[in-house]
Write a protein that holds these residues in place. Structure first.
Motif, PDB file in Angstrom:
ATOM      1  N   GLU A 656      -4.745  23.122 -40.587  1.00 53.07           N
ATOM      2  CA  GLU A 656      -4.155  24.105 -41.489  1.00 53.07           C
ATOM      3  C   GLU A 656      -5.176  24.578 -42.536  1.00 53.07           C
ATOM      4  N   GLN A 657      -5.933  23.617 -43.090  1.00 54.34           N
ATOM      5  CA  GLN A 657      -6.948  23.967 -44.099  1.00 54.34           C
ATOM      6  C   GLN A 657      -8.053  24.826 -43.486  1.00 54.34           C
ATOM      7  N   ALA A 658      -8.460  24.466 -42.272  1.00 59.37           N
ATOM      8  CA  ALA A 658      -9.520  25.231 -41.598  1.00 59.37           C
ATOM      9  C   ALA A 658      -9.039  26.666 -41.391  1.00 59.37           C
ATOM     10  N   ARG A 659      -7.775  26.796 -40.998  1.00 59.79           N
ATOM     11  CA  ARG A 659      -7.210  28.132 -40.740  1.00 59.79           C
ATOM     12  C   ARG A 659      -7.154  28.933 -42.051  1.00 59.79           C
ATOM     13  N   ASP A 663     -13.029  27.748 -43.119  1.00 54.02           N
ATOM     14  CA  ASP A 663     -14.156  26.807 -43.079  1.00 54.02           C
ATOM     15  C   ASP A 663     -14.073  25.997 -41.775  1.00 54.02           C
ATOM     16  N   ALA A 664     -14.937  26.367 -40.824  1.00 53.13           N
ATOM     17  CA  ALA A 664     -14.858  25.741 -39.498  1.00 53.13           C
ATOM     18  C   ALA A 664     -15.164  24.254 -39.543  1.00 53.13           C
ATOM     19  N   SER A 665     -15.901  23.808 -40.592  1.00 51.97           N
ATOM     20  CA  SER A 665     -16.251  22.378 -40.646  1.00 51.97           C
ATOM     21  C   SER A 665     -14.995  21.520 -40.854  1.00 51.97           C
ATOM     22  N   LEU A 666     -13.888  22.183 -41.238  1.00 54.57           N
ATOM     23  CA  LEU A 666     -12.653  21.415 -41.434  1.00 54.57           C
ATOM     24  C   LEU A 666     -11.835  21.276 -40.146  1.00 54.57           C
ATOM     25  N   ASN A 667     -12.282  21.939 -39.084  1.00 58.23           N
ATOM     26  CA  ASN A 667     -11.553  21.767 -37.826  1.00 58.23           C
ATOM     27  C   ASN A 667     -11.573  20.295 -37.428  1.00 58.23           C
ATOM     28  N   PRO A 668     -10.436  19.769 -36.992  1.00 55.97           N
ATOM     29  CA  PRO A 668     -10.408  18.338 -36.664  1.00 55.97           C
ATOM     30  C   PRO A 668     -11.461  17.977 -35.623  1.00 55.97           C
ATOM     31  N   ALA A 669     -12.150  16.881 -35.848  1.00 58.27           N
ATOM     32  CA  ALA A 669     -13.140  16.400 -34.872  1.00 58.27           C
ATOM     33  C   ALA A 669     -12.409  16.115 -33.565  1.00 58.27           C
TER      34      ALA A 669
END
Ligand code: 3HC
Length: 685
Positions: A656-659, A663-669
């Motif tokens: 949700e935060q990445a969206r 900030d793509a670095s927040l996409n879940p690993a």
């Protein structure tokens, strides 16, 4: 073939029951059963008049088997065993050597007498596992040494040297010979006298008011962990209740604590710490090289702290600088640090200082078994030093860099012996902080790695093996927290609000107070070197605010207390202006959101670190955060905490935060995403 935990032999009319459960004689089911049946035999053997209990190997016993906690306990439990000893009609004497801890000491306290070797150490460290001594320790210790002393011993978890234990009344005799011999003599005397002295029959000496005062001092400031208040409650029960009722109360409290999240987290850290220095692919016969001397290049804050760590461990260390002034400054700081605590006797300070050989000549590193470079974080300088060390260091010496970010492989490439090169990343203040990230380069040999681990332990550090990447494990994750902090400031939170959220979570200091302590100019230089901008952090340093060192940072600091952060309207103004410049509409941000935003991106980075093999296990990351960054041990480290929160919640939050932020670095690993989909965690909580 079933294991033999206990053997019995005879010394005259004394049965000597020896227990053997390597490495530390933890009182697991097999050992308890063995001791119980050996005691029964001794009780019925007409030729036996008394019994001595003694441990094989390095100690009497390190206590209950912690791996049994949370599982159904099989008979006899520790209470039954201790009850059998105490009720014995023949005197039972404990012959204590090595570290005698927790349930091991509690078992000895139920004996009719205790004889300790001169170098034995005794303690009740249960508090460090988030529990209390649950096998009579809180009831017998106050009866033997008084409630106030018992409170100190139990709530600190510290070990007591044998002689102090004798003076206090915990043991009856200290011997410089074999404690077994002295215990056997004492057992015979007791048998002859017909006496069966028992701690349970004593009343607690001293004044309850003193206990109340000591308890108030423990609970008066800040957060009080349940384990601490439970210890106080149990010791009060020793005064107020008959022995058996006190024992019952202690056990109820013990059970409550064992099942608590805090204790589970602390037990996780206990085992994670011991696993962190194990290298999955290291052959069992790998030998660490002996380290009898060290050299440290650079006498700045880090070099000085590392030098102190070696001197503290009795290892001679050559301290190398390039100018007289820098060398003198470094030595003066070391001496001042030794004096500051006020606890180290002058003779000991003199001894440690005498182990340090200051020099301006790097060639003096030639005799050292290990050389540690601790100069500026600049690749070119480091390369130059390693090229020199390569020319002069003796064959086989370990060459280590204390870099906190840089590529060890590139540094190693400057030498003709990359197998002997690795990173040893200490944390500031290096003489105090226990964490040691050992950075394994692609060519680092197993023997070099084993040597760094062994020397790390010898100088009192907790070594964790990590791989090469920018910032390794700790600082790489910290980078995510710094980024989140900056964003929180821009969106509406003020420094004291962020720090209050972090301290309410359990950190001793919030991230901004920590930055002020470390010095904001350091972060500024690091950002510049990487071409990174941070609107708030840059504006703060542009305003000449460097933290505690000049009394102004994210907070202001008064002459009255140079370490106490005071919120500063000027800082608020700088922050609000930075938000305005970027067109960000500020809003009030609650504690829960702050905690999520500080922690979840770090956990995500931890998952990436695992995926890339930079850390071997999730528990290693937890050890790094507990010992290097002040993560509250009772929350078990970020990865354990993630399991407690649930990976699905964290995964959804990150997505949700990445969206929202782009900030793509927040996409879940991927690993976090996969585990969350499978309804699993990192396997820690
Ligand atoms: N239970 C289970 N395993 C234990 C243990 C225990 N009480 N104490 C140590 N171990 C294991 C360690 O996990 C390690 O295992 P590994 O080799 O597989 O990694 C091995 O024994 C050796 O331990 P260390 O590496 O820590 O050895 P050191 O020589 O450095 O230290 C020690 C020895 C000081 C005894 C240290 O291990 C220690 O502090 N142990 C914990 C002591 C403790 O907390 N005792 C209280 C237990 S709780 C209790 O007794 C409850 C009771 O009140 C009812």
């Amino acid at each position: 073939m079933s294991k033999t935990y206990v053997t019995t032999d005879r010394k005259g009319s004394v049965a000597v029951i020896r227990f053997d459960n390597p490495p530390v004689n933890a009182l697991g089911q097999g050992l308890r059963l063995g001791i119980a049946s050996a005691l029964k035999e001794a009780e019925t053997d007409a030729n036996v008049r008394a019994v001595v209990l003694v441990g094989y190997g390095r100690c009497f016993s390190a206590g209950a088997d912690i791996t049994e906690f949370g599982k159904p306990i099989q008979s006899p439990n520790l209470h039954d065993l201790i009850g059998t000893i105490e009720a014995s009609r023949k005197p039972v004497v404990a012959a204590i050597h090595g570290t005698t801890l927790g349930g091991g000491l509690e078992l000895a306290l139920a004996c009719h007498a205790r004889v300790a070797a001169k170098d034995a150490r005794l303690g009740l460290p249960e508090i460090k596992l988030g529990i209390l001594p649950g096998a009579g320790g809180t009831q017998r210790v106050p009866r033997l040494i008084g409630a106030e002393k018992a409170l100190k011993m139990i709530t600190s978890g510290d070990m007591m040297p044998a002689e102090d234990a004798r003076t206090a009344g915990l043991v009856d005799e200290v011997t410089s010979g074999d404690p077994l011999d002295a215990a056997a003599v004492r057992a015979e005397h007791l048998a002859a006298s017909g006496e069966l002295p028992r701690a349970r029959d004593k009343s607690v000496p001293g004044d309850k008011a003193d206990l109340d005062k000591a308890a108030a001092a423990l609970t008066g400031k800040g957060r009080v962990l349940r384990a601490v208040s439970a210890c106080i409650e149990a010791i009060k029960a020793a005064i107020e209740l008959p022995f058996d009722q006190g024992l019952k109360r202690e056990y109820e409290l013990f059970k409550e604590l064992v099942e608590s999240d805090e204790s589970k987290a602390q037990r996780h850290v206990f085992f994670a710490e011991r696993n962190a220095a194990k290298v999955a692919d290291m052959p069992a016969d790998t030998q660490a090289k002996p380290v009898a001397s060290a050299a440290v290049v650079g006498a700045g804050t880090m070099g000085g702290g590392i030098t102190m760590s070696f001197a503290n461990a009795g290892i001679p260390v050559t301290l190398i600088e390039t100018t007289d002034a820098a060398l003198k400054r470094g030595l003066d700081t070391i001496l001042a640090n030794y004096k500051r605590s006020g606890r180290t006797p002058q003779a000991e300070i003199d001894r440690r200082m005498s182990l340090i050989s200051p020099t301006l000549d790097i060639a003096k590193a030639a005799g050292a078994d290990i050389a540690i470079e601790a100069v500026f974080e600049e690749m070119e300088i480091k390369k130059e030093i390693f090229a020199k060390l390569d020319r002069i260091a003796k064959p086989g010496a370990v060459l280590a860099s204390n870099t906190s970010y840089l590529d060890i492989n590139e540094i190693a490439s400057q030498t003709k012996r990359p197998g002997e090169v690795l990173g040893m990343h200490f944390f500031s203040p290096a003489n105090v902080m226990k964490l040691l990230e050992i950075v394994r380069g692609k060519a680092t040999s197993q023997a070099t790695l084993a040597t760094a681990i062994a020397v790390g332990r010898k100088i009192g550090k907790v070594p964790v093996i990590v791989g090469v990447c920018d910032g390794f494990v700790g600082n790489r994750m910290l980078g995510q927290r710094l980024k989140a902090t900056e964003q929180l400031l821009l969106e509406g939170a003020l420094p004291h609000e962020i720090d209050a959220a972090a301290t309410s979570f359990g950190f001793a200091m919030g991230p901004l107070a920590v930055s002020d302590l470390a010095g904001l100019d350091i972060g500024m230089r690091a950002r510049r070197a990487r071409g990174v901008r941070a609107a708030v952090a840059d504006a703060i340093t542009d305003a000449g605010r460097y933290g505690q060192k000049n009394g102004r940072g994210y907070y202001r600091y008064d002459e009255a207390d140079k370490r106490k952060p005071i919120p500063d309207p000027e800082v608020e103004k700088i922050i609000v202006e930075a938000s305005e410049k970027l067109g960000i509409k500020r809003r009030s941000i609650g504690q829960e959101e702050i905690i999520e935003r500080l922690n979840y991106p770090m956990i995500n980075e931890g998952a990436k670190i695992l995926e890339e093999g930079i850390a071997q296990r999730p528990g290693d990351i937890d050890v790094i955060w507990v010992y290097g960054y002040g993560w509250p041990v009772w929350r078990g480290g970020p990865m354990h905490y993630a399991d407690q929160v649930g990976l699905k919640k964290i995964r959804d939050w990150l997505a949700e935060q990445a969206r929202k932020s782009g900030d793509a670095s927040l996409n879940p690993a991927p690993v976090l995403d996969r585990l969350a989909r499978e309804g699993r965690g990192f396997g820690l909580a």
